[in-house]
Motif scaffolding. Structure first.
Motif, PDB file in Angstrom:
ATOM      1  N   ILE A  98      32.217  24.824  13.419  1.00 21.42           N
ATOM      2  CA  ILE A  98      32.892  23.797  14.220  1.00 21.42           C
ATOM      3  C   ILE A  98      34.244  24.309  14.687  1.00 21.42           C
ATOM      4  O   ILE A  98      34.840  25.195  14.061  1.00 21.42           O
ATOM      5  N   ASP A  99      34.742  23.765  15.803  1.00 17.27           N
ATOM      6  CA  ASP A  99      36.078  24.127  16.280  1.00 17.27           C
ATOM      7  C   ASP A  99      37.095  23.128  15.750  1.00 17.27           C
ATOM      8  O   ASP A  99      36.763  22.208  14.986  1.00 17.27           O
ATOM      9  N   MET A 100      38.344  23.286  16.139  1.00 19.68           N
ATOM     10  CA  MET A 100      39.404  22.431  15.603  1.00 19.68           C
ATOM     11  C   MET A 100      39.468  21.063  16.265  1.00 19.68           C
ATOM     12  O   MET A 100      40.351  20.264  15.970  1.00 19.68           O
ATOM     13  N   GLN A 101      38.532  20.766  17.154  1.00 18.16           N
ATOM     14  CA  GLN A 101      38.374  19.413  17.680  1.00 18.16           C
ATOM     15  C   GLN A 101      37.188  18.699  17.029  1.00 18.16           C
ATOM     16  O   GLN A 101      36.835  17.572  17.420  1.00 18.16           O
ATOM     17  N   GLY A 102      36.564  19.363  16.065  1.00 19.93           N
ATOM     18  CA  GLY A 102      35.438  18.745  15.370  1.00 19.93           C
ATOM     19  C   GLY A 102      34.140  18.852  16.127  1.00 19.93           C
ATOM     20  O   GLY A 102      33.162  18.175  15.788  1.00 19.93           O
ATOM     21  N   ARG A 103      34.073  19.726  17.133  1.00 19.50           N
ATOM     22  CA  ARG A 103      32.842  19.915  17.899  1.00 19.50           C
ATOM     23  C   ARG A 103      32.044  21.079  17.310  1.00 19.50           C
ATOM     24  O   ARG A 103      32.621  22.075  16.868  1.00 19.50           O
ATOM     25  N   ILE A 104      30.731  20.951  17.364  1.00 21.86           N
ATOM     26  CA  ILE A 104      29.861  21.991  16.827  1.00 21.86           C
ATOM     27  C   ILE A 104      29.764  23.140  17.824  1.00 21.86           C
ATOM     28  O   ILE A 104      29.458  22.928  19.002  1.00 21.86           O
ATOM     29  N   VAL A 105      30.036  24.341  17.353  1.00 22.71           N
ATOM     30  CA  VAL A 105      29.923  25.537  18.191  1.00 22.71           C
ATOM     31  C   VAL A 105      28.531  26.146  18.048  1.00 22.71           C
ATOM     32  O   VAL A 105      27.906  26.545  19.030  1.00 22.71           O
ATOM     33  N   GLU A 132      31.049   9.861   8.113  1.00 22.22           N
ATOM     34  CA  GLU A 132      31.593   8.556   7.786  1.00 22.22           C
ATOM     35  C   GLU A 132      32.947   8.714   7.103  1.00 22.22           C
ATOM     36  O   GLU A 132      33.060   9.338   6.057  1.00 22.22           O
ATOM     37  N   ASP A 133      33.999   8.144   7.718  1.00 18.18           N
ATOM     38  CA  ASP A 133      35.343   8.090   7.130  1.00 18.18           C
ATOM     39  C   ASP A 133      35.885   9.467   6.763  1.00 18.18           C
ATOM     40  O   ASP A 133      36.431   9.670   5.680  1.00 18.18           O
ATOM     41  N   LEU A 134      35.725  10.449   7.637  1.00 14.65           N
ATOM     42  CA  LEU A 134      36.256  11.777   7.366  1.00 14.65           C
ATOM     43  C   LEU A 134      36.690  12.435   8.670  1.00 14.65           C
ATOM     44  O   LEU A 134      35.894  12.592   9.598  1.00 14.65           O
ATOM     45  N   ASN A 135      37.985  12.811   8.724  1.00 20.80           N
ATOM     46  CA  ASN A 135      38.511  13.574   9.850  1.00 20.80           C
ATOM     47  C   ASN A 135      38.497  15.041   9.440  1.00 20.80           C
ATOM     48  O   ASN A 135      39.411  15.527   8.762  1.00 20.80           O
ATOM     49  N   LEU A 136      37.439  15.744   9.818  1.00 24.67           N
ATOM     50  CA  LEU A 136      37.229  17.103   9.339  1.00 24.67           C
ATOM     51  C   LEU A 136      38.313  18.068   9.823  1.00 24.67           C
ATOM     52  O   LEU A 136      38.852  18.846   9.015  1.00 24.67           O
ATOM     53  N   PRO A 137      38.704  18.074  11.120  1.00 23.35           N
ATOM     54  CA  PRO A 137      39.779  18.995  11.548  1.00 23.35           C
ATOM     55  C   PRO A 137      41.077  18.767  10.786  1.00 23.35           C
ATOM     56  O   PRO A 137      41.760  19.725  10.414  1.00 23.35           O
ATOM     57  N   ASP A 138      41.422  17.496  10.528  1.00 23.25           N
ATOM     58  CA  ASP A 138      42.650  17.197   9.790  1.00 23.25           C
ATOM     59  C   ASP A 138      42.551  17.728   8.350  1.00 23.25           C
ATOM     60  O   ASP A 138      43.516  18.272   7.807  1.00 23.25           O
ATOM     61  N   LEU A 139      41.377  17.580   7.739  1.00 21.41           N
ATOM     62  CA  LEU A 139      41.166  18.082   6.386  1.00 21.41           C
ATOM     63  C   LEU A 139      41.319  19.600   6.336  1.00 21.41           C
ATOM     64  O   LEU A 139      41.939  20.151   5.409  1.00 21.41           O
ATOM     65  N   ILE A 140      40.791  20.289   7.342  1.00 15.10           N
ATOM     66  CA  ILE A 140      40.887  21.756   7.392  1.00 15.10           C
ATOM     67  C   ILE A 140      42.343  22.184   7.538  1.00 15.10           C
ATOM     68  O   ILE A 140      42.803  23.133   6.885  1.00 15.10           O
ATOM     69  N   ARG A 141      43.127  21.464   8.366  1.00 12.66           N
ATOM     70  CA  ARG A 141      44.535  21.815   8.561  1.00 12.66           C
ATOM     71  C   ARG A 141      45.331  21.585   7.280  1.00 12.66           C
ATOM     72  O   ARG A 141      46.188  22.396   6.912  1.00 12.66           O
ATOM     73  N   ARG A 142      45.062  20.478   6.590  1.00 10.74           N
ATOM     74  CA  ARG A 142      45.823  20.149   5.387  1.00 10.74           C
ATOM     75  C   ARG A 142      45.566  21.145   4.264  1.00 10.74           C
ATOM     76  O   ARG A 142      46.465  21.479   3.499  1.00 10.74           O
ATOM     77  N   ASN A 143      44.349  21.625   4.156  1.00 13.53           N
ATOM     78  CA  ASN A 143      44.026  22.538   3.066  1.00 13.53           C
ATOM     79  C   ASN A 143      44.266  23.996   3.439  1.00 13.53           C
ATOM     80  O   ASN A 143      44.786  24.771   2.657  1.00 13.53           O
ATOM     81  N   ASN A 144      43.821  24.376   4.645  1.00 11.15           N
ATOM     82  CA  ASN A 144      43.940  25.762   5.121  1.00 11.15           C
ATOM     83  C   ASN A 144      43.437  26.769   4.089  1.00 11.15           C
ATOM     84  O   ASN A 144      44.002  27.841   3.904  1.00 11.15           O
ATOM     85  N   ALA A 174      48.560  27.718  12.236  1.00 11.64           N
ATOM     86  CA  ALA A 174      48.597  27.899  13.689  1.00 11.64           C
ATOM     87  C   ALA A 174      47.438  28.745  14.191  1.00 11.64           C
ATOM     88  O   ALA A 174      47.020  28.606  15.353  1.00 11.64           O
ATOM     89  N   SER A 175      46.904  29.619  13.359  1.00 11.07           N
ATOM     90  CA  SER A 175      45.826  30.503  13.806  1.00 11.07           C
ATOM     91  C   SER A 175      44.435  29.968  13.470  1.00 11.07           C
ATOM     92  O   SER A 175      43.446  30.665  13.668  1.00 11.07           O
ATOM     93  N   LEU A 176      44.344  28.739  12.946  1.00  7.20           N
ATOM     94  CA  LEU A 176      43.041  28.152  12.635  1.00  7.20           C
ATOM     95  C   LEU A 176      42.208  27.989  13.899  1.00  7.20           C
ATOM     96  O   LEU A 176      42.657  27.391  14.879  1.00  7.20           O
ATOM     97  N   ALA A 177      40.997  28.514  13.865  1.00  9.46           N
ATOM     98  CA  ALA A 177      40.104  28.412  15.023  1.00  9.46           C
ATOM     99  C   ALA A 177      38.913  27.500  14.756  1.00  9.46           C
ATOM    100  O   ALA A 177      38.138  27.199  15.662  1.00  9.46           O
ATOM    101  N   GLY A 178      38.764  27.071  13.519  1.00 13.14           N
ATOM    102  CA  GLY A 178      37.631  26.213  13.163  1.00 13.14           C
ATOM    103  C   GLY A 178      37.213  26.485  11.732  1.00 13.14           C
ATOM    104  O   GLY A 178      38.012  26.951  10.904  1.00 13.14           O
ATOM    105  N   ALA A 179      35.958  26.196  11.437  1.00  8.29           N
ATOM    106  CA  ALA A 179      35.454  26.395  10.072  1.00  8.29           C
ATOM    107  C   ALA A 179      33.940  26.489  10.105  1.00  8.29           C
ATOM    108  O   ALA A 179      33.286  26.036  11.043  1.00  8.29           O
ATOM    109  N   VAL A 180      33.404  27.113   9.055  1.00  4.84           N
ATOM    110  CA  VAL A 180      31.959  27.138   8.840  1.00  4.84           C
ATOM    111  C   VAL A 180      31.665  26.220   7.660  1.00  4.84           C
ATOM    112  O   VAL A 180      32.262  26.355   6.588  1.00  4.84           O
TER     113      VAL A 180
END
Length: 519
Positions: A98-105, A132-144, A174-180
């Motif tokens: 996924i990218d940092m907007q929560g879209r599936i790549v 349900e009730d989860l902002n995945l991009p925000d979670l990725i940024r907070r944890n990094n 700042a360099s986060l591009a998404g997550a697997v």
């Protein structure tokens, strides 16, 4: 057409090469630079014909710094894409990038099926509509950092998610591009733990050696494992031929390289050929435009295990023989030779020499495969170790189910020891797993062992009634002696069991070719 140029790494060489195609009014659609020192150029020229290449080749060879030009089946980026696609497709768990907007790549086939969409609808699909009730991009940024075992709800089902962040440069936010993200069904976590436990012991340590016959087999296998010659493993269904093959691979110098498996039984010839050897772009109607890598190429440097090789079609036998002879083959629909370093291990439950006699298997291929050979004994020939083996499987079953370890009553053990086990070790493991799930007490009784009665003594079934009474009785006598000899493996023991002199038994064993006829 895809072309590979081996050339000097100098300024302007790509311009000089492309100019030849421009002068010939042929469009170059795509180019890539590779090699360890930038000394390889790949060009994709879709409209180029063989006759045009033959005309252009002298001019291309004459370019200063160009050392060679040849056709290839894949561009480097296409190969990487195919390898990644093959890897993702082999995973049974849903995997999504996924990218940092929560879209599936990108997503593997299991994830696509879980989401209930078509594979062409996946890129750009927002994951927010399913979570349900989860902002995945925000979670990725907070944890990094990597997150393991996060409990989430997706389309009403509960999963444990492993999330690995992707960075474009440094490991900062700042360099986060998404997550697997890899998902595991929460209701199957017990089975996953069991599978992990099964993989803790690898190689020969994972093979339970409860009888002298199995110890002898493992001793032979350990000696053959480091050798780089083809290995043929013969044994009935359920005896653990793949387990032995994998152990030989892990104990060899190739142990850290891939181990790929292809079951030749039940596959149509065309499917088996493309699975093993792959196919070129546009090889046939419905083929992927970029082609497909076969298991052999994905196994480069490792070991390919061909199960039920006796079921292989004559055409595939010919291609496999060619590969064993010089390491080369052609993908389906390609005229380019591919050469690989792969060890071949085969297994069969059939009598290959008999198939050769009947014209169903190539004798030259059989001799190529039979450089090294192992005979895996059936369970009925290893019943002296069945008590230890049963205890081992009971422990594994109790761990998987999550229940106290039950005991095995003497009557249940007696039932196990006098069954013929046509499905061998695999059947024993399944029977004991079912027994543990059925047993509500602390001890497994015979009633918990679900064994098909019709298979208990197959040696006495199907007696041919052709011929004289003497012929029929001789057939019965041979079957009886063959069956009992496994429990009483000498003429003296067997004679005592049947109330006959050991000399009489020794003569009959010799007549029927049973055992070693030792006293």
């Amino acid at each position: 057409m895809r072309l590979k140029f081996h050339c000097q790494n100098r300024i302007g060489i790509l311009r000089d090469i492309v100019a030849q195609f421009a002068d010939y009014r042929v469009n170059v659609a795509r180019g890539e630079v590779g090699g360890d020192h930038g000394n390889t150029i790949y060009l994709y020229v879709p409209q180029l014909l063989n006759a045009q290449l033959a005309t252009l080749k002298p001019a291309l060879d004459a370019i200063p710094g160009v050392f060679g030009v040849k056709r290839v089946s894949l561009m480097p980026s296409e190969r990487r894409h195919l390898e990644l696609d093959a890897l993702l497709s082999s995973l049974s768990d849903p995997v999504m990038s996924i990218d940092m907007q929560g879209r599936i790549v990108a997503a593997n086939r299991t994830a696509v099926q879980m989401l209930g969409v078509r594979i062409d609808e996946v890129p750009g699909l927002s994951l927010d509509r399913y979570l349900e009730d989860l902002n995945l991009p925000d979670l990725i940024r907070r944890n990094n950092s990597r997150i393991n075992g996060l409990r989430i709800k997706l389309k009403g089902d509960t999963y444990l998610a492993d999330i690995a962040p992707l960075h474009s440069e440094k490991n900062d936010v700042a360099s986060l591009a998404g997550a697997v993200m890899t998902l595991h069904r929460a209701d199957r976590i017990g089975a996953r733990i069991y599978q992990v436990q099964r993989q803790e012991l690898r190689g020969f340590e994972a093979i339970f050696q409860s009888s002298p016959r199995l110890e002898a087999l493992i001793h032979e296998a350990r000696r053959m494992a480091p050798l780089d010659a083809p290995l043929l493993i013969v044994g009935e269904t359920g005896t653990g031929k793949e387990l032995v093959a994998r152990a030989c691979h892990l104990a060899s110098p190739r142990g850290q390289a891939p181990f790929m498996v292809l079951n030749c039984a039940g596959l149509p010839e065309s499917m088996a050929e493309t699975e093993l050897f792959g196919y070129a772009p546009g090889a046939f109607e419905g083929a992927r435009p970029e082609g497909k890598l076969g298991l052999l190429e994905l196994t480069e440097g490792g070991t390919i295990f061909l199960d039920e090789v006796g079921e292989m079609s004559p055409r595939l036998q010919t291609k496999l023989l060619r590969f064993l002879q010089d390491g080369g083959f052609r993908r389906v629909g390609s005229d380019e030779e591919t050469y690989l370093d792969v060890r071949v291990i085969c297994a069969t439950q059939q009598n290959l020499p008999q198939l050769c006699t009947e014209g169903l298997f190539r004798p030259d291929l059989y001799h190529r495969l039979n450089v090294l050979s192992l005979q895996v004994p059936p369970l009925r020939e290893c019943l002296d170790g069945i008590e230890e083996l049963a205890a081992y499987f009971l422990d594994r079953a109790a761990r998987q189910i999550g229940c106290p370890l039950p005991g095995l009553s003497p009557a249940a053990l007696e039932k196990l020891a006098h069954y013929d086990w046509p499905g061998n070790v695999r059947q024993l493991e399944n029977v004991l797993f079912q027994a543990v799930s059925l047993c509500e007490e602390k001890v497994i009784q015979p009633l918990h062992l679900r064994l098909p009665q019709s298979e208990e003594v197959p040696e006495l079934a199907g007696i041919a009634l052709e011929g004289s009474l003497s012929d029929i009785l001789g057939d019965v006598e041979k079957r009886v002696l063959s069956t009992l000899y496994r429990q009483y493996p000498s003429s003296r023991q067997l004679g005592k069991r049947l109330g006959v002199s050991h000399t009489t038994i020794a003569n009959k064993l010799k007549r029927y070719g049973i055992g070693g006829q030792d006293d």
